[in-house]
Design a protein around this motif. Structure first.
Motif, short mmCIF file in Angstrom:
data_model
loop_
_atom_site.label_atom_id
_atom_site.label_comp_id
_atom_site.label_asym_id
_atom_site.label_seq_id
_atom_site.Cartn_x
_atom_site.Cartn_y
_atom_site.Cartn_z
N GLU A 64 0.97 -1.21 -0.15
CA GLU A 64 -0.11 -0.13 -0.14
C GLU A 64 0.87 1.27 0.14
OE1 GLU A 64 -3.82 -1.74 2.64
OE2 GLU A 64 -2.38 -0.56 3.52
N GLU A 65 0.33 2.32 -0.90
CA GLU A 65 1.29 3.51 -0.86
C GLU A 65 0.19 4.75 0.03
OE1 GLU A 65 3.41 6.63 -4.10
OE2 GLU A 65 1.74 5.31 -4.50
N TYR A 82 -4.56 5.97 1.36
CA TYR A 82 -3.83 5.00 0.77
C TYR A 82 -4.46 4.22 -0.43
CZ TYR A 82 -6.04 1.63 3.55
OH TYR A 82 -6.94 0.79 4.24
N ARG A 83 -3.57 3.69 -1.07
CA ARG A 83 -4.10 2.80 -1.98
C ARG A 83 -3.42 1.60 -2.16
NH1 ARG A 83 -1.67 3.50 -7.40
NH2 ARG A 83 0.54 4.66 -6.87
N ILE A 84 -3.82 0.39 -2.69
CA ILE A 84 -2.94 -0.69 -2.96
C ILE A 84 -2.35 -0.58 -4.32
CG2 ILE A 84 -3.16 -3.14 -3.66
CD1 ILE A 84 -5.42 -3.35 -1.54
N HIS A 93 -8.62 0.94 -5.68
CA HIS A 93 -8.40 0.74 -4.16
C HIS A 93 -8.27 1.97 -3.51
CE1 HIS A 93 -6.66 0.28 -0.19
NE2 HIS A 93 -7.79 -0.54 0.13
#
Length: 146
Positions: A64-65, A82-84, A93
C-alpha cells in the motif's frame, strides 16, 4: 466490474494526536492489526509516499502507498489516504482513515475502504474478508490507547 465499500467507525478514549500517531506509525500497525506491517519506502516527513507491505495470516501480501496525510489540528480532522499498489487483482482501491475529535480525550476513527475489480464478485469477497480483521484491529487499537 464489481465494487464494494466498507466503512468502520471506532470511538477511542484517547486524543486525536494519540490516534494519529498510532495510524501514522505504519510498522506499529503490527501491534493492533492481525498482520505484519513493514515499511518498504519513505518519501515524505508527513508519511506521503510511504509504501508499506502488509502480510496477513502469512498468505496474503499486499503493498500500500500513502497518497495523502494531514495530521489533525485545532478545528480540523486528520486524514490519511492510501491505495493498494501490488498484491491483489483490483482495478481500484482507496482506503481513508479520518481522525475526528469528539472531546478532550475522545476521538472517532473512521476507516472507509472502496474496492473495485474487473472480476465479478471479487470486490465483494475481498470486502467480506477484510471486515473481521479491520473490526478486530480497531477494537484492539482502542484498548491499547485507552
Amino acid at each position: 466490474m464489481s465494487q464494494e465499500r466498507i466503512v468502520f467507525t471506532q470511538e477511542i478514549a484517547a486524543s486525536p494526536d494519540q490516534v494519529w500517531a498510532a495510524i501514522n506509525d505504519h510498522e506499529g500497525m503490527s501491534r493492533w492489526m492481525d498482520a505484519r506491517v513493514t515499511v518498504l519506502a519513505r518519501r515524505d516527513g508527513t508519511g506521503v509516499g510511504t509504501v508499506r507491505r502488509i502480510r496477513a495470516r502469512g498468505v496474503v501480501t499486499i503493498d500500500e502507498e500513502v497518497v495523502y496525510a494531514d495530521a489533525p489540528a485545532e478545528g480540523r480532522n486528520g486524514r490519511l489516504v492510501y491505495r493498494i499498489v501490488r498484491g491483489v487483482p483490483v482495478s481500484f482501491h482507496r482506503g481513508e482513515m479520518i481522525v475526528e475529535k469528539l472531546g478532550e480525550h475522545s476521538t472517532r476513527l473512521t476507516w472507509d475502504i472502496v474496492l473495485a475489480s474487473p472480476i465479478p464478485g471479487l470486490a465483494r469477497v475481498a470486502g467480506l474478508a477484510l471486515r473481521p480483521a479491520i473490526r478486530g484491529g480497531l477494537r484492539k487499537l482502542s484498548r491499547q490507547l485507552a
